[in-house]
Every structure is written in structure tokens, then in C-alpha cells.
Design a protein around this motif. Structure first.
Motif, mmCIF file in Angstrom:
data_model
loop_
_atom_site.group_PDB
_atom_site.id
_atom_site.type_symbol
_atom_site.label_atom_id
_atom_site.label_comp_id
_atom_site.label_asym_id
_atom_site.label_seq_id
_atom_site.Cartn_x
_atom_site.Cartn_y
_atom_site.Cartn_z
ATOM 1 N N UNK A 221 0.627 -1.272 -0.164
ATOM 2 C CA UNK A 221 -0.361 0.001 0.244
ATOM 3 C C UNK A 221 0.588 1.001 -0.012
ATOM 4 N N UNK A 222 2.127 0.813 0.557
ATOM 5 C CA UNK A 222 2.878 2.696 0.066
ATOM 6 C C UNK A 222 4.040 2.662 -0.915
ATOM 7 N N UNK A 223 3.678 2.143 -2.380
ATOM 8 C CA UNK A 223 4.470 2.329 -3.074
ATOM 9 C C UNK A 223 3.858 3.920 -3.893
ATOM 10 N N UNK A 224 4.387 4.359 -4.554
ATOM 11 C CA UNK A 224 4.306 5.604 -5.034
ATOM 12 C C UNK A 224 3.575 5.368 -6.624
ATOM 13 N N UNK A 225 3.248 6.643 -7.302
ATOM 14 C CA UNK A 225 3.031 6.173 -8.148
ATOM 15 C C UNK A 225 3.616 5.983 -9.400
ATOM 16 N N UNK A 226 4.892 5.924 -10.021
ATOM 17 C CA UNK A 226 6.093 5.144 -10.106
ATOM 18 C C UNK A 226 5.932 3.990 -10.257
ATOM 19 N N UNK A 228 4.297 1.708 -8.519
ATOM 20 C CA UNK A 228 2.796 1.403 -9.221
ATOM 21 C C UNK A 228 2.828 0.646 -11.249
ATOM 22 N N UNK A 229 3.367 2.135 -11.819
ATOM 23 C CA UNK A 229 3.455 2.414 -13.615
ATOM 24 C C UNK A 229 4.200 1.503 -13.928
ATOM 25 N N UNK A 230 6.037 0.867 -13.298
ATOM 26 C CA UNK A 230 6.593 0.043 -13.336
ATOM 27 C C UNK A 230 5.942 -1.503 -12.884
ATOM 28 N N UNK A 231 4.563 -1.847 -11.773
ATOM 29 C CA UNK A 231 4.126 -2.814 -11.432
ATOM 30 C C UNK A 231 3.703 -3.652 -12.514
ATOM 31 N N UNK A 232 2.824 -2.032 -13.640
ATOM 32 C CA UNK A 232 1.446 -2.904 -14.442
ATOM 33 C C UNK A 232 2.407 -2.639 -15.627
ATOM 34 N N UNK A 233 3.814 -2.543 -16.075
ATOM 35 C CA UNK A 233 4.643 -2.815 -16.908
ATOM 36 C C UNK A 233 4.499 -1.806 -17.867
ATOM 37 N N UNK A 234 4.514 -0.719 -17.527
ATOM 38 C CA UNK A 234 3.921 0.284 -18.210
ATOM 39 C C UNK A 234 5.129 1.730 -18.591
ATOM 40 N N UNK A 235 5.846 1.385 -17.315
ATOM 41 C CA UNK A 235 7.205 2.535 -17.570
ATOM 42 C C UNK A 235 8.246 1.775 -18.966
ATOM 43 N N UNK A 236 8.411 3.370 -19.976
ATOM 44 C CA UNK A 236 8.790 3.155 -21.143
ATOM 45 C C UNK A 236 10.577 2.516 -20.739
ATOM 46 N N UNK A 237 11.298 1.677 -21.858
ATOM 47 C CA UNK A 237 12.103 1.019 -22.106
ATOM 48 C C UNK A 237 13.121 1.416 -23.246
#
Length: 301
Positions: A221-226, A228-237
């Protein structure tokens, strides 16, 4: 490092264990993937004075919970991270014993991120969400079969009726489970406001909110926005090397694909019906030169 760690490879019928003591890997041992097998495995871990366990994400929490109840620190390792680690170790074979050894080495050498146990309600909603998703997939397959069957006069009426009945039954099962989850959410004073906040977003209705909660509630529950994005695999590579290689940014997809699936339809709906999101979507396509699917993924993010 003198800490004793273990790697556990989980398959459908068996669980393979490798223990590292004083940095030396022991022989693999196999246990049945049952409650009794888990109890025997935990006794073996206790005798070996293991304090940390690394295992690959399997999609089920029964073993994770058993290890947590035993007072062991558990690290659930991303499958892609485990694969890259195996490549870095120049592993040439793949067996359950080899995989368990690699997981033990991963837990020993890499930064240890302990798994945080979700509460019982989160696990219940997650299980229901997965069942609803599976029923929806089966319903789509059955509807496709019905459509194909209706295209030929050779299909007997009783077969068409059977397919129609299957669809009706699946609709009833999905609605029943969905209502059960909504009742659970309504009875929880902390979860109900979160659910209402989700469905207030254009594109997210009750069905999508249940799927999203099923994925998000089991995460820390203490995850930050970035994060969350990385956990969904939606971060740019980014892929760049020297002055000659500079490829376009792509999604990393190094996260939970089920979370990406749960976000796709809401993002598509928002891109069509929310004026602000639609304007952003058109800007990404017309001004930034993104393909439609790339723009939808940006909306998901």
C-alpha cells in the motif's frame, strides 16, 4: 554471507527445494504441492535454520501464506527477473532443480525485497476477480462458437440452443460472482470509498473496478505512482548504445500483464468518452506520431 537461504520452484504437482548454507548450494529435494507437502517442506527449512526464501511468482498464494505463517521472510521473484538472472549466470539447462538453485542464488545475491502478506479480503477479491475474468474469456469463446455455428445451415438447432444456454449460464455465474464481490466491498468501510473513487473515473465501471482491485489490493500500500506504473509494466524502456543505436521508447512489459489487461478497456473507453482524455489521445496520435495502441497505452499509464 552466513545467512541460510532457500530457493523453491513451484510446479503443478511438486515443489522443489534447494537450500544454501554458508554460501554452498545443497542438493535439491522434492515435495508434494499439497498442504501436507508444504508442512514437510517447512519442517525441513526450520531444521536447516533457513531465514529467507526466494520463489518465483506462480499466481497462487497458498505456499506464500504457509511460509509467512512459519515466520520465514519470503521474496516473490518476478519471472522476467529470474529469467534474466539465469542468463547472467550462463545457465544452459532448465529443470526444476536448476530453477530452485537459481532462485536460492537470486535471494542470496540480489537485494532482498520481502513479500508483504495481503489481508484475507484482498485475497478473496483477487480470487473472485480472476474467476470472473476466466468466465468472461469462456463466454467470449462460446459466443464466437455460436457466431460460427450460425453461419452454416448444417448446424442443428439443438446445438445452437446448447450454445445459447451456455452463454446464459455464464452470464448468470458472472453476475452472481460480481454481486458477491460488490457486497464484500460495501461491507468494508475502508474499501468502499476506494471503489467509489475508481468508478468515478470515466471509463471505469463496476466490472473494471473489481478487476483492478483484484490486482492492486495484493500489492504493497505504500507504493508511489512510478512504482505502480512499473509494476504494471507500463514504464518506458530506453534502448540506446553509442551514437548509432537509439531506438524508440517501448513499454517494458516487465510487470503484471493481468493488470495491463484490466486497464486496457477502461483506457479505451476514456479515450472515446472523456473530453480531456480524448484530446490527449488525439494529441499523442496527431502531434506526437504515436500509433493508436501506443496512445492507448499512454492513457493506461
Amino acid at each position: 554471507m552466513n545467512m541460510n537461504v532457500a530457493g523453491i520452484d513451484v510446479s503443478y504437482q511438486t515443489v522443489t527445494l534447494v537450500i544454501s548454507q554458508a554460501g554452498r548450494m545443497g542438493k535439491s529435494r522434492e515435495f508434494k504441492n499439497t498442504s501436507q507437502g508444504h508442512a514437510t517442506l517447512i519442517n525441513r527449512l526450520r531444521k536447516a535454520q533457513v531465514s529467507r526464501v526466494g520463489l518465483e511468482a506462480t499466481g497462487l498464494y497458498h505456499l506464500d501464506l504457509a511460509l509467512d505463517d512459519a515466520g520465514l521472510e519470503v521474496m516473490v521473484i518476478n519471472p522476467k527477473a529470474a529469467k534474466r538472472f539465469a542468463e547472467a549466470m550462463q545457465t544452459r539447462t532448465k529443470t526444476d532443480a536448476v530453477d530452485a538453485t537459481l532462485l536460492a542464488q537470486f535471494a542470496l545475491r540480489m537485494p532482498f525485497e520481502p513479500w508483504q502478506r495481503p489481508d484475507a479480503l484482498a485475497l478473496t477479491i483477487r480470487a473472485c476477480a480472476r474467476r470472473i475474468a476466466a468466465l468472461n474469456q469462456l463466454r467470449t469463446q462460446t459466443k464466437n462458437q455460436l457466431h460460427a455455428a450460425e453461419q452454416t445451415a448444417a448446424t442443428p438447432d439443438f446445438l445452437l440452443a446448447d450454445l445459447q444456454q451456455s452463454i446464459t449460464q455464464l452470464d448468470a455465474q458472472i453476475e452472481h460472482l460480481r454481486q458477491q464481490v460488490l457486497d464484500l466491498i460495501a461491507a468494508d468501510q475502508d474499501l468502499q470509498p476506494t471503489f467509489e473513487l475508481l468508478i468515478s473515473v470515466t471509463g471505469i465501471a463496476a466490472a473494471s473496478a473489481i478487476q483492478l482491485l483484484g490486482k492492486l489490493l495484493v500489492l504493497p500500500h505504500d507504493m508511489r505512482a512510478k512504482q505502480w506504473v512499473a509494476r504494471a509494466g507500463l514504464d518506458p524502456r530506453q534502448h540506446q548504445s553509442g551514437s548509432s543505436v537509439n531506438k524508440k521508447l517501448r513499454l517494458s512489459k516487465a510487470g503484471n500483464r493481468y493488470l495491463r489487461i484490466a486497464l486496457y478497456m477502461p483506457a479505451l473507453s476514456a479515450a472515446r468518452h472523456d473530453p480531456n482524455v480524448r484530446a490527449d489521445y488525439r494529441h499523442l496520435i496527431e502531434r506526437r506520431g504515436l500509433k493508436k495502441i501506443q496512445a492507448v497505452c499512454a492513457i493506461m499509464r
